[in-house]
Design a protein around this motif. Sequence first.
Motif, short mmCIF file in Angstrom:
data_model
loop_
_atom_site.label_atom_id
_atom_site.label_comp_id
_atom_site.label_asym_id
_atom_site.label_seq_id
_atom_site.Cartn_x
_atom_site.Cartn_y
_atom_site.Cartn_z
N LEU A 234 0.80 -1.22 0.00
CA LEU A 234 0.00 0.00 0.00
C LEU A 234 0.83 1.28 0.00
CD1 LEU A 234 -2.74 -1.07 2.56
CD2 LEU A 234 -3.11 -0.61 0.13
N THR A 235 2.03 1.24 0.61
CA THR A 235 2.82 2.47 0.76
C THR A 235 4.03 2.53 -0.16
OG1 THR A 235 4.22 1.54 2.52
CG2 THR A 235 2.14 2.61 3.19
N GLY A 236 4.57 1.38 -0.56
CA GLY A 236 5.75 1.39 -1.42
C GLY A 236 7.03 1.81 -0.72
N GLN A 237 7.03 1.82 0.61
CA GLN A 237 8.23 2.22 1.34
C GLN A 237 9.19 1.03 1.48
OE1 GLN A 237 8.47 5.62 1.80
NE2 GLN A 237 6.60 5.33 0.61
N ARG A 238 10.39 1.30 1.95
CA ARG A 238 11.41 0.27 2.05
C ARG A 238 11.08 -0.72 3.17
NH1 ARG A 238 14.00 5.11 0.93
NH2 ARG A 238 15.26 5.10 -0.99
N ARG A 239 11.59 -1.95 3.00
CA ARG A 239 11.27 -3.01 3.95
C ARG A 239 11.65 -2.64 5.38
NH1 ARG A 239 14.86 -8.27 3.53
NH2 ARG A 239 16.27 -6.77 4.53
N GLU A 240 12.89 -2.14 5.58
CA GLU A 240 13.33 -1.82 6.93
C GLU A 240 12.53 -0.67 7.52
OE1 GLU A 240 15.27 -2.37 4.38
OE2 GLU A 240 16.35 -4.19 4.98
N GLU A 241 12.09 0.26 6.67
CA GLU A 241 11.32 1.40 7.16
C GLU A 241 9.95 0.95 7.65
OE1 GLU A 241 13.47 4.54 4.06
OE2 GLU A 241 11.43 3.83 3.69
N VAL A 242 9.32 0.03 6.93
CA VAL A 242 8.00 -0.46 7.34
C VAL A 242 8.15 -1.40 8.54
CG1 VAL A 242 6.01 -1.85 6.64
CG2 VAL A 242 7.00 -0.19 5.05
N ALA A 243 9.13 -2.28 8.50
CA ALA A 243 9.31 -3.25 9.59
C ALA A 243 9.63 -2.53 10.91
CB ALA A 243 10.42 -4.23 9.25
N GLY A 244 10.34 -1.39 10.85
CA GLY A 244 10.69 -0.65 12.05
C GLY A 244 9.72 0.45 12.41
N LEU A 245 8.55 0.45 11.79
CA LEU A 245 7.55 1.49 12.03
C LEU A 245 7.16 1.57 13.50
CD1 LEU A 245 5.49 3.55 10.89
CD2 LEU A 245 3.93 1.63 10.50
N LYS A 246 7.11 2.81 14.02
CA LYS A 246 6.72 3.04 15.41
C LYS A 246 5.41 3.83 15.45
CE LYS A 246 11.52 3.18 17.03
NZ LYS A 246 12.55 3.99 17.72
N ALA A 276 -6.98 4.97 2.94
CA ALA A 276 -7.98 4.39 3.84
C ALA A 276 -7.69 2.93 4.17
CB ALA A 276 -9.37 4.54 3.22
N PRO A 277 -7.30 2.08 3.20
CA PRO A 277 -6.98 0.70 3.56
C PRO A 277 -5.78 0.59 4.50
CG PRO A 277 -7.38 0.89 1.21
CD PRO A 277 -7.32 2.27 1.74
N ALA A 278 -4.79 1.49 4.34
CA ALA A 278 -3.64 1.47 5.24
C ALA A 278 -4.06 1.85 6.65
CB ALA A 278 -2.55 2.41 4.73
N VAL A 279 -4.93 2.85 6.76
CA VAL A 279 -5.44 3.26 8.07
C VAL A 279 -6.21 2.11 8.71
CG1 VAL A 279 -7.08 4.78 9.24
CG2 VAL A 279 -5.52 5.72 7.52
N ARG A 425 -11.94 -3.90 1.62
CA ARG A 425 -12.97 -2.86 1.74
C ARG A 425 -12.41 -1.67 2.50
NH1 ARG A 425 -15.38 -7.74 2.91
NH2 ARG A 425 -16.92 -8.45 1.40
N PRO A 426 -11.92 -0.68 1.80
CA PRO A 426 -11.36 0.48 2.49
C PRO A 426 -12.44 1.31 3.14
CG PRO A 426 -11.42 0.87 0.14
CD PRO A 426 -11.84 -0.55 0.33
N ARG A 427 -12.10 1.92 4.24
CA ARG A 427 -13.03 2.83 4.88
C ARG A 427 -12.29 4.10 5.27
NH1 ARG A 427 -13.49 -0.26 10.73
NH2 ARG A 427 -11.46 0.41 11.53
N ILE A 428 -13.01 5.16 5.38
CA ILE A 428 -12.40 6.44 5.76
C ILE A 428 -12.15 6.43 7.25
CG2 ILE A 428 -12.69 8.93 5.78
CD1 ILE A 428 -12.40 7.66 3.01
N ALA A 429 -10.97 6.87 7.65
CA ALA A 429 -10.63 6.88 9.08
C ALA A 429 -11.59 7.80 9.83
CB ALA A 429 -9.19 7.37 9.27
#
Length: 432
Positions: A234-246, A276-279, A425-429
């Motif tokens: 969904l975001t296209g960010q790097r693996r380490e950046e997503v895995a280390g998300l805080k 919305a799906p990421a949220v 099924r995305p929803r608005i946050a």
Amino acid sequence: MATGRITKRSVDAAPSGFLWDADLRGFGLKVTPAGSRSYVFQYRMGGRETAARRYTIGSHGSPWTPTTAREEAERLALMVRQGIDPREHQRERRREAVDLAFRSYAERFLALYVRSEWPASYGFAESILRLHVSPVLGSKPLPKLAKSDITEVLDRLPASKPALRRNVYAVLRRLLRWAVGRGDIERSPLEGFEAPATVASRERVLTDEELALVWNASKGLGYPFGPMFRLLILTGQRREEVAGLKWEELDQESATWLLPPERSKNGRSHIVPLSAPAVELLGQIAPCEKWPRRGFVFTTTGSTAISGYSRAKRRLDVAMQELSAEKAAAGGEEITPTPPWRVHDLRRTLATGLQRIGVRFEVTEAILNHVSGARSGVAGVYQRHDWREEKREALRQWAEAIQRLLVAPAAGEPTAGRAKVTPLRPRIARSR
């Protein structure tokens, strides 16, 4: 000053104080008032005008007897005649054995250099050194490293992984360059060493069917890797950046992820609007409706980010094969295996997908946090627009494109060539 030949008998009979050997200049026995006996060697690094220095050979007993201590004193006397200070030599040997032993030096390099100067690559550098370099070089002193030692490290790497060979070389080059700059070694053993060949740029982009297959197969992995793979899509960010998300990097109200510079590969903070799906995905991970204020989003310990990506990727590949087999069986088709792919290909797939749906190149570069192309050179200096709203719209469109891939075919629609899918099924946050 008592003098006499140091023998077993004279050592046993010596009173407290010093007994200097009559035959070998500088060789002596020191006896404390408590009766402890040790052998010493006294010398001067120059003429009589220089201060005398004393070197402790060792305590009387095994291995130091009058005979072995005398032999050691003769060796030390030879060093002095050659202009080598025994005390300085001993200090350097201890330093090599402890401070400059490769394994301990690698830990110091990570703590003092990588953590501050190369923070986004800390996990990468740590794993390279721990898995591929330290097991080979062990406690070998850094000043004793030779080109043959570097060759041994690289030769142990699988020939099928040229990128790994290049990465190991890059980390070693940084470590040794840092060591030269600190004065811990005079020259790097990599001087004149031929660098591994550059790895050809990868061009693998997942097809729509493969992307849907990754999404659905990831659900079988469960937390934490299943949601991690879907957030990568969904975001296209790097693996380490997503895995280390805080959690503290996320703002639930504005549906935004602010990646701090110390976790970004290029050292720049990065705004990632959340579709919305990421949220919704993050909301399913959160322990309550309101997201936590701190801690790792993806963790198995509660105190550290996840690791073990290779094992998780293998599990994902197996799950994809099983889904493919189910689809083939349902349609009476032959199983078509998915060609090999890497986690980083998800990032390239997003970039390609955004171009397919008409997103501007500059916006795609901004989403990927690339400092190249439209964001490099003079343009990078004077162009300060952060593309926040354009990125949000692009990622919204991307999420909708993924949703279309995942929607099951309508009743009566042919299923051949379609992956077995589960609707997203995305929803608005909801505002808090």
